[in-house]
Structure formats: C-alpha cells, structure tokens
Design an enzyme around this catalytic site. Structure first.
Site, mmCIF file in Angstrom:
data_model
loop_
_atom_site.group_PDB
_atom_site.id
_atom_site.type_symbol
_atom_site.label_atom_id
_atom_site.label_comp_id
_atom_site.label_asym_id
_atom_site.label_seq_id
_atom_site.Cartn_x
_atom_site.Cartn_y
_atom_site.Cartn_z
ATOM 1 C CG ASN A 10 50.150 44.740 40.145
ATOM 2 O OD1 ASN A 10 49.192 45.472 39.858
ATOM 3 N ND2 ASN A 10 50.360 43.571 39.555
ATOM 4 C CD1 TRP A 11 48.428 49.066 45.132
ATOM 5 C CD2 TRP A 11 47.149 50.839 44.673
ATOM 6 N NE1 TRP A 11 48.844 50.100 45.939
ATOM 7 C CE2 TRP A 11 48.072 51.196 45.680
ATOM 8 C CE3 TRP A 11 46.247 51.810 44.215
ATOM 9 C CZ2 TRP A 11 48.111 52.475 46.241
ATOM 10 C CZ3 TRP A 11 46.279 53.090 44.769
ATOM 11 C CH2 TRP A 11 47.208 53.419 45.775
ATOM 12 C CG HIS A 104 50.948 40.380 36.426
ATOM 13 N ND1 HIS A 104 50.172 39.317 36.816
ATOM 14 C CD2 HIS A 104 51.562 40.840 37.546
ATOM 15 C CE1 HIS A 104 50.317 39.140 38.130
ATOM 16 N NE2 HIS A 104 51.149 40.058 38.599
ATOM 17 N N GLY A 243 52.058 42.632 45.518
ATOM 18 C CA GLY A 243 50.614 42.637 45.279
ATOM 19 C C GLY A 243 49.864 42.903 46.570
ATOM 20 N N GLY A 244 49.384 41.851 47.209
ATOM 21 C CA GLY A 244 48.541 41.955 48.402
ATOM 22 C C GLY A 244 49.060 42.912 49.472
HETATM 23 P P1 13P Z 1 51.221 39.002 45.758
HETATM 24 O O1 13P Z 1 52.264 39.889 46.408
HETATM 25 O O2 13P Z 1 49.837 39.254 46.245
HETATM 26 O O3 13P Z 1 51.626 37.574 45.789
HETATM 27 O O4 13P Z 1 51.190 39.429 44.193
HETATM 28 C C1 13P Z 1 52.374 39.485 43.481
HETATM 29 C C2 13P Z 1 52.098 40.070 42.162
HETATM 30 O O5 13P Z 1 51.462 39.462 41.317
HETATM 31 C C3 13P Z 1 52.603 41.421 41.896
HETATM 32 O O6 13P Z 1 52.517 41.740 40.554
#
Ligand code: 13P
Length: 264
Positions: A10-11, A104, A243-244
């Site tokens: 998820n960018w 989300h 995410g990150g």
């Molecule tokens: P992180 O991996 O940056 O904690 O984000 C998770 C996220 O919200 C994926 O949708």
C-alpha cells in the site's frame, strides 16, 4: 485448504509517476526471476494517477501480467455521478485494477468512513468483478480496554453484511492494528494469528465454513523483511499488507523472498 499468500504494497499518498515507475520496475525485475506458481500473489496499490502506468508496466515488463496485480486504495460505491473527487469501481477496473483496498484505518479516521460505507463499497467492488481488501483494526485504547475482539468482530460483521458466501470466499481481509501502523511496533505474531483466527470464526458464522476456509486474511502494521517469516509461519496469516517497507524495492522484494521461504 491451502490458501495462496498475498503480499500487498500500500503506497498510500506517496510517489510521483516517475518515482512510482522506478520502484515498480525494481519490483517487477525481481519477480521476473520466478514463476507465478513460486510467487505469492503480489499486489501493488499506487495513487490513482500511477495506476495506469503501473498496470502497463506489469503487462509489458516480461515478468508476466499474471504475477502482479494492481489495486485502488479506495473507491465510491456508485458507478458514476456528481461525487467530486471520488472514483468508481468501473473506473479502477478500466485502469487495470483487480483489487480495491477499503476501510483502511486512515480513511476511517481522517475521512470519517463508516462501517456502512465500507459495506456498500465491498458490495460495489464484488458486483464490478474486483476483489475488496477489507481493512479492520483496533486502536491502542481499545486494545488496552480489552475490547479488541468485540470491535474487530463488529467491523467484520458490518463489512460483510448482505454479501453472498461465494463473494465472501473470494474477498480479502487485512487485520491492521492501528497502533502498529507506521510505528515500527509490530503486533506479536502469535497474537496477530489469534485475532485472525477469531476473524475467520466470525466469517464462518456469517458466511459458512467453506468461505471462512477460503478467504485470505492478511496482517498489516510495520511488516518488515525481518518480521515476515515468523508472521507467515502462523497457521492463519495468509499474507501481509505492507506500508512503509513497500516504498523501497529492496525491502519489498525481501519480504516476498522471505515469504517464499516459508509458505508458497
Ligand atoms: P506500515 O507497514 O507502514 O506500518 O503501514 C501498514 C499499512 O497501513 C498498510 O495498509
């Protein structure tokens, strides 16, 4: 039954088109070393303006369009009309999406999305032939108050309300504890597995045992190359929403590599 794992990136609201292209090329060239059978299902959710580009690279990169799927990060439940700033399922499909992330916690928190809206979106996505990735998760306060399970069960019941068992079976759920998102604090794998098992039992109640057995339930929240092996070794965790660590080809590719070590 064996469920094919999903690793989804998820960018969020990151990367201009040129940056998205460079990152995506770094991922697709890595995937070209493997067959679709060896790989987990890999899904990338870029910002809307990069969907088309990412999709065309996925189809033309030589790694085979069947190894990479593109997702929208949100959608509206209506097919068209006077909804300024929104995007429909058909539009996402037209741009090449196969999945849509909905519910989300960032959308629930910053854009006041309700369970009812998420249910309408899930129905529209399934009716349009795409697959919803339905997010759920508790706040730190809810966890500390011992209400995690009640809260998550109610989010899942609401999201799946009125959806046929057949459609539930092909859907995806992502359990993302809010306190673990972007904090570097991963939820303990055994605890994430416990909550995911609980989600599966709620799915079984509302849609039957076969749908519960088929539905893929991911974990999300500070997933890193160093955490994924333990997460994927759990009985009920079918993949990750990242995410990150999905914003760098090296770390995302390593997550895929480590997933293949344990469970494809
Ligand atoms: P992180 O991996 O940056 O904690 O984000 C998770 C996220 O919200 C994926 O949708």
């Amino acid at each position: 039954m064996s469920r094919k794992p999903i690793i989804a990136g998820n960018w969020k609201m990151n990367l201009l088109q040129s940056e998205a292209k460079a990152l995506f090329e770094g991922i697709s060239s890595y995937l070209s070393n493997y067959t679709a059978v060896q790989l987990p299902t890999v899904v990338i959710a870029p910002v809307f303006t990069s969907i088309n580009q990412v999709h065309s690279i996925a189809c033309n990169c030589g790694c085979g369009g069947n190894k990479l799927s593109v997702a929208g990060q949100n959608c509206h439940w209506e097919s068209s009309g006077a909804y300024t700033g929104e995007i429909s399922v058909e539009m996402l499909k037209d741009a090449g999406c196969e999945y849509v992330i909905i519910g989300h916690s960032e959308r629930r928190q910053y854009f006041s999305e309700t369970d009812e809206m998420i249910n309408k979106k899930a129905k529209a996505i399934l009716a349009g032939g795409l697959i919803p990735i339905i997010c759920c998760g508790e706040t730190l306060e809810q966890r500390e108050a011992g209400s995690t399970d009640v809260h998550i069960a109610s989010q899942i019941r609401a999201a799946l309300s009125g959806i046929s068992s057949e459609d539930v079976a092909k859907s995806v759920i992502a359990y993302e504890p809010i306190w673990a998102i972007g904090t570097g604090k991963t939820c303990d794998s055994a605890e994430a597995n416990r909550v995911i098992k609980m989600i599966r039992s709620v799915v079984s109640e509302v849609a039957g045992a076969s749908a519960a057995d088929s539905i893929r339930i991911l974990y999300g929240g500070s997933v890193k190359p160093s955490t994924i092996e333990e997460q994927m070794s759990q009985s009920d965790i079918d993949g990750a929403l990242v995410g990150g660590a999905s914003l760098k080809a090296d770390s995302f590719n390593e997550i895929i590599a480590n997933t293949m070590k344990v469970s494809v």
